[in-house]
Design a protein around this motif. Structure first.
Motif, short mmCIF file in Angstrom:
data_model
loop_
_atom_site.label_atom_id
_atom_site.label_comp_id
_atom_site.label_asym_id
_atom_site.label_seq_id
_atom_site.Cartn_x
_atom_site.Cartn_y
_atom_site.Cartn_z
N ARG A 38 26.83 -27.83 1.33
CA ARG A 38 26.19 -26.81 2.13
C ARG A 38 26.48 -25.25 1.40
O ARG A 38 25.63 -24.64 1.37
N LEU A 40 26.80 -25.01 -1.72
CA LEU A 40 26.17 -24.85 -3.03
C LEU A 40 24.55 -24.43 -2.62
O LEU A 40 24.08 -23.67 -3.52
N CYS A 41 24.03 -25.08 -1.50
CA CYS A 41 22.69 -24.76 -1.21
C CYS A 41 22.70 -23.16 -0.90
O CYS A 41 21.82 -22.64 -1.38
N ALA A 46 19.42 -20.90 -0.50
CA ALA A 46 18.71 -21.64 0.62
C ALA A 46 18.89 -21.06 2.03
O ALA A 46 18.01 -21.33 2.93
N HIS A 49 15.52 -19.80 3.60
CA HIS A 49 14.66 -20.83 4.19
C HIS A 49 15.18 -21.48 5.46
O HIS A 49 14.53 -21.78 6.39
N SER A 50 16.60 -21.20 5.65
CA SER A 50 17.28 -21.37 7.09
C SER A 50 18.48 -20.61 7.29
O SER A 50 19.17 -20.62 6.45
N PHE A 52 20.95 -21.88 8.81
CA PHE A 52 22.30 -22.84 8.50
C PHE A 52 22.78 -22.44 7.22
O PHE A 52 24.03 -22.72 7.00
N PHE A 53 22.14 -21.82 6.35
CA PHE A 53 22.78 -21.64 5.03
C PHE A 53 23.00 -19.95 4.68
O PHE A 53 23.36 -19.61 3.93
N LEU B 123 22.57 -32.74 -2.58
CA LEU B 123 22.03 -31.31 -2.29
C LEU B 123 20.74 -30.95 -1.57
O LEU B 123 20.44 -30.40 -0.53
N THR B 126 21.00 -32.35 2.04
CA THR B 126 21.60 -31.11 2.81
C THR B 126 20.46 -29.94 3.23
O THR B 126 20.50 -29.58 4.20
N PHE B 127 19.93 -29.65 2.22
CA PHE B 127 18.71 -28.63 2.34
C PHE B 127 17.83 -29.00 3.38
O PHE B 127 17.43 -28.35 4.30
N GLY B 130 19.25 -28.61 6.85
CA GLY B 130 19.27 -27.19 7.25
C GLY B 130 17.98 -26.90 7.66
O GLY B 130 17.74 -26.09 8.60
N ILE B 131 17.01 -27.43 7.11
CA ILE B 131 15.41 -26.94 7.60
C ILE B 131 14.96 -27.40 8.84
O ILE B 131 14.60 -26.97 9.60
#
Lengths: 185, 138
Positions: A38, A40-41, A46, A49-50, A52-53, B123, B126-127, B130-131
């Motif tokens: 997470r 690294l995203c 990231a 886009h969300s 969450f990141f 990765l 995980t991405f 998240g979306i």
């Protein structure tokens, strides 16, 4: 020295993993390897886009350092502290693998049938690694942890959610090996 | 830099133990899910057992972290759905590529560079989680 070069028995390795977990808690952190995915995203942008990141990934730098250490540890153990790899697998496992097309099981850490570049660059080989990795990355975040966070840390602290997650880990693993492998290989 | 060195050393210990115990081996994971060896169960079992003892003792002795705060494990949210579904998806992937997140990195150190594909895919997984996080049942 010979004891170090030989594979380490489970009753030495297991407690050492618990010590790794405990040291991180003692340092005021927690043992969780999948969180780095997470992070690294987030570093990769990231967060655009969300939500969450969208978090302060710099607060997770310590965990990336653990990863860096783990890579170095893998190097040291493999190149400096090991006799040639010869994993003492159950003979039935070796036979079962042979029937699936995996030869010389246990002569290396990873089966060349999946991880050699020849196979990685075939369509089937590539798909297996990509789908496997994808499921790990997706599943671990969905479940909120992986083997280190749930199986080791969560169960050590007697948490029901981790127990449910570990049941899921095994449910998925058993379905894959017993039902899907015979179709794949 | 100085404050990070201890994390680096713990990481090294972790990497060495997982290679020397063969827990990073795809073959050991296959064998575990076939119930053909006690090895992996022994590792995970003694890790949990030792962990339980360490955590109980430090609670009893009221041991603090080096930062002086309570030494405790953050509690996971109460739920069933996300753990069983996420866990099963994780298990499918774990058994397919034979590596969970820790071993993925450690295998890099052993020179198994094709694991980079697995890491890249993890990765991506995980991405994608998240979306779609808010659309999934938790």
């Amino acid at each position: 020295m010979d004891y170090i070069l030989q594979p380490w028995p489970w009753y030495v390795s297991g407690p050492l993993i618990a010590i790794v977990m405990y040291l991180l808690l003692y340092f005021g952190r927690t043992f969780g390897m999948s969180s780095n995915l997470r992070t690294l995203c987030a570093i990769g942008g990231a967060g655009k886009h969300s939500d969450f990141f969208k978090f302060d990934w710099k607060s997770q730098r310590w965990n990336l350092i653990v990863v860096l250490g783990a890579i170095v540890g893998g190097f040291i153990a493999y190149f400096l502290l090991s006799n040639p790899i010869n994993i003492d697998l159950n003979q039935n496992t070796v036979k079962d693998l042979d029937a699936l097309g995996f030869e010389n099981a246990g002569q290396s850490l990873l089966p060349p049938e999946l991880f050699s570049w020849d196979n990685v660059l075939s369509l089937k080989g590539l798909l297996i690694l990509i789908i496997g990795g994808f499921l790990v990355g997706f599943g671990t975040r969905y479940a909120g942890g992986c083997t280190s966070g749930h199986a080791i840390t969560g169960l050590s602290s007697l948490q029901i959610p981790s127990f449910i997650a570990v049941i899921g880990f095994f449910l998925g693993g058993l379905i894959m090996i017993h039902l899907i492998y015979p179709i794949l290989f | 830099m100085g404050k990070y060195i201890k994390f680096f050393l713990v990481g090294i210990l972790f990497g060495i133990v997982l290679v020397k115990s063969e827990a990073v081996s795809w073959y050991r994971i296959f064998e575990m899910f076939k119930f053909q060896s006690f090895h992996m169960y022994g590792i995970i079992g003694t890790a949990i057992l030792t962990g339980v003892v360490l955590l109980q003792v430090s609670k009893l002795k009221n041991i603090k972290t080096i930062e002086g705060s309570e030494l405790n494990v953050p509690l996971k949210d109460r739920s069933f759905t996300r753990y069983i579904l996420g866990g099963t998806i994780f298990g499918l992937g774990w058994a397919l590529c034979g590596a969970c997140p820790g071993p993925m990195y450690i295998l890099l150190g052993t020179g198994a560079f094709s694991i980079l594909i697995v890491i890249a895919a993890a990765l991506l997984g995980t991405f994608v989680y998240g979306i779609f996080k808010n659309k999934l049942p938790h």
